[in-house]
Enzyme design. Sequence first.
Site, PDB file in Angstrom:
ATOM      1  N   TYR A 134     -77.863  57.359   0.392  1.00  0.00           N
ATOM      2  CA  TYR A 134     -78.061  56.894  -1.032  1.00  0.00           C
ATOM      3  C   TYR A 134     -78.032  58.206  -2.281  1.00  0.00           C
ATOM      4  CZ  TYR A 134     -80.032  54.584  -5.443  1.00  0.00           C
ATOM      5  OH  TYR A 134     -80.184  54.065  -6.638  1.00  0.00           O
ATOM      6  N   LYS A 162     -74.603  54.343  -0.230  1.00  0.00           N
ATOM      7  CA  LYS A 162     -74.698  53.808  -1.624  1.00  0.00           C
ATOM      8  C   LYS A 162     -74.174  54.805  -2.467  1.00  0.00           C
ATOM      9  CE  LYS A 162     -77.926  51.699  -4.781  1.00  0.00           C
ATOM     10  NZ  LYS A 162     -79.122  51.373  -4.957  1.00  0.00           N
TER      11      LYS A 162
END
Length: 295
Positions: A134, A162
């Site tokens: 992320y 992400k």
Amino acid sequence: MDFGRLITAMATPFDTAGAIDVPGVKTLVKHLLSTGTTAVVAAGTTGESPTLSHEEKLELFELTLRAADGQIPVIAGTASNDTRASIELSKEAEKLGVQGLLLVAPYYNRPSQDGLYAHFKAIAESVNIPVMLYNVPGRTGVNIDVSTILRLADIPNVTAVKEASGSMNQILQLAAKKPDDLLLYSGDDKLTIPMMCVGAYGVVSVAAHVVGEEMSKMIEAFVAGDVKTAAVWSGRLLPVFEALFATSSPGPLKAALKQMGLPGGSVRLPLVDAPEEIGALMERQLTRLGKVSIG
């Protein structure tokens, strides 16, 4: 493990005393299941992870797993800026049965790219379930460079990223250079279709709490090759995407959940609830889409 194209970064419902709302978690997960969510993240940024204790995170993972009941995967947010603590929580989450981990870049201590690589590698190699990196430098203070993500992609269970840098330069480079088995997800609802146009697989969404069915239609249209319809949906939903971040998230989201009769409660300090004008903006957008009725 296929997490699908519409992953929701779930809010953590709190009760009036500020504790985790146990029945509220079940209600919210069931709502997400019924509106197109293909996997759910528990204790991500939207879930106010910095204010959840170690024990509360484990409780939330267990509650979310129970509510999902095997119908969709549960991804646990287990990373912090302490590698040892992240490894410990990741191992415990795996034992509980979560199907994947979301690992945010270490915040505040701003490690080098070599430090980032060593941090993620140590966590990923401590478990046997898929890992999603992320990247959100606006919150963490450090960017995971494309070269570092590509190095990490060589680790077998690092299967997704992400990407929430907001940098089209980074997004385009990553989309062009990543291996096919590393799935790229938008970390920003409004960039879902632009990123899918260059090779992203889907989105890790906040807005899916309130417009999950519409986002599902948007993504389905794009995958079917109907880019025009997907673009229309993207434009129609853009004001909702923007309203959800009109002040510190997840304040506007929790206002929206309340307006829709869904559990959420207040946010925890140091965040404060969205001011009245943001709540009114959120309500106008939900009314425009037929989600609530004013008055």
